[in-house]
Design an enzyme around this catalytic site. Sequence first.
Site, PDB file in Angstrom:
ATOM      1  N   LYS A  80     -74.122   4.495  20.347  1.00 46.45           N
ATOM      2  CA  LYS A  80     -73.524   3.979  19.104  1.00 46.45           C
ATOM      3  C   LYS A  80     -74.035   2.558  18.851  1.00 46.45           C
ATOM      4  O   LYS A  80     -74.088   1.747  19.787  1.00 46.45           O
ATOM      5  CB  LYS A  80     -72.001   3.970  19.252  1.00 46.45           C
ATOM      6  N   SER A 159     -64.978   6.557  13.789  1.00 44.74           N
ATOM      7  CA  SER A 159     -66.143   5.827  13.367  1.00 44.74           C
ATOM      8  C   SER A 159     -67.447   6.205  14.053  1.00 44.74           C
ATOM      9  O   SER A 159     -68.526   5.921  13.527  1.00 44.74           O
ATOM     10  CB  SER A 159     -65.905   4.332  13.594  1.00 44.74           C
ATOM     11  N   SER A 183     -61.742   6.952  17.205  1.00 45.14           N
ATOM     12  CA  SER A 183     -63.153   6.977  16.781  1.00 45.14           C
ATOM     13  C   SER A 183     -64.093   7.778  17.661  1.00 45.14           C
ATOM     14  O   SER A 183     -65.254   7.952  17.307  1.00 45.14           O
ATOM     15  CB  SER A 183     -63.692   5.547  16.661  1.00 45.14           C
TER      16      SER A 183
END
Lengths: 494, 95
Positions: A80, A159, A183
């Site tokens: 990420k 997210s 997330s």
Amino acid sequence: MMSDLNSLTIAEAAAALDKGGCSAAELADASLAAAEAASGLNAFITLTPDIARERAAASDARRAKGAAMGPLDGVPVAIKDLFCTEGVPTTAASHILDGFVPPYESTVTRNLIDAGAVMIGKTNLDEFAMGSSNMTSYHGPVKNPWTGPGGEDLVPGGSSGGSATAVAARLCPASIGTDTGGSIRQPASLCGIVGLKPTYGRCSRWGIVAFASSLDQAGPFARTVEDAAILLGAMAGHDPKDSTSAPREVPDFRAAVTGGVKGLKVGIPREYTMDGMPAEIQALWDQGAQWLKGQGAEIREVSLPHTKYALPAYYIVAPAEASSNLARYDGVRYGLRVDGETLDDMYANTRGQGFGAEVRRRVLIGTYVLSAGYYDAYYVKAQKVRTRILEDFTRAFADVDVLLTPTAPNAAFPVGAKMDDPIAMYLNDVFTVPANLAGLPGISVPAGLDTDGLPLGLQLVGRPFDEETVLRAAQAIETAAGFAALPKYLGGQA
Amino acid sequence: MSLDKNDVRRVAFLARIRVDEDDLEPVARDLNNIIGWVEQLAEVDTDGVEPLTGVTGMTLKRRDDVVTDGGDPDKVLRNAPDRVGDFYAVPKVVE
């Protein structure tokens, strides 16, 4: 370009590498080719082919000398773009970090390098990890490899949407994300894969772009529970550079997976039955309890009376911490600068243009609830409610070993939906936020499909630092569910 | 409690985020929606409850106050939008 190598799990890839069935270089090339061919999914902000090939070659060299380091050595992973990676742009999917190249490596990604994992790129996300759809990224939305019944594009959740899509589309066997309010678990549910948020303190936060420091925690995405356990084992561990990192030994998570659930007490929190929740989610949840019971677990109803207050408490605590953490983006030391006549003008212009709408919204709310005259009424009140939520869990875990709930109140929704109604978007995290507020480990396991053929996950939440119980319960769900459906992107959803 | 234009102007200044005059009203409406929603917390009895600031229950460890890193201004300043020598440069603050 898909090859058979792309369909390997971590455990399978490790076995193939050990037997000489493939090389780390071949795995890296297969991942990179798949990722390049999948550019339409927009899962990656930056691909790192040079680093991938270099680390893969080093892995092959180690293995040739008989010095391979473990099951991750030579396995491609996606990171990420919230983890600082030395020499590789790190954006947090925000305009305000334009051009930022960290001069250091986050502890979690350092741990992965030390385990021999091969980074193939940095994945897309909601800006500063604020969102449940990946729609708030400055770099554009990510597409879920699953598509809607009318062929419409769906969000992957957020997210960590890019990390979830990368694994669901088999661009790489595993990836890492962060989970502040859901997330990791919510996108795992929406993409039909496994996602695990460890106990707060299990993984170091050092070098992760901070959102809400008392809630943020890094964790793995994978296609199987066993793979998630392998990856967590490499990510976790005490780090003196993070004062909230727990000085604890890292257990053998992979060994825990096979433990079985005989005699395990599983709690069903009655307050998680929500008005308006689709019947198929309730049915899947009931089915999950039956699956565990069928393997010898004991099912008990429990009560978490303050559940409905978790989300509003979160939307005070998280923005408050975010407003403080994001104060550092001032246009002076890194990233975007938008000039102004005075220093204050420069700050306001930089932050006004550098932050997107959702980040501005949360920083303004956080600033408001922390400001003079409102601090006690909002912020301290929310922290007291947080105590109540923790007490609920402590009481429940006196009676049961693990909790079973749905992961999200809905399946993946169309790209662009819910964008004009922030609270409707926030409600996607209604089942995941409580574990963050209480610092507990939670996992989402793909358990079935809804009537539109879209994946739904079930969540297991455990006691602090008891990821092992969470993992073995998750394995029991995985075994019983036998989830094998493929997204449209991989030729499924016929 | 609800925010008006003046509150938004004040909060935006505190947060150092430019909000155009025309946007103050819509931003106030947007924030009021969320503030109104979180105010349901008032229903929770929190008398005598300690606020929870963190979940680890650990006391922060102390360490020796010694320099363990540093001495590399170029590395530190490499990301600076503007620099003069070994300093970050900003618009003039003092006449």
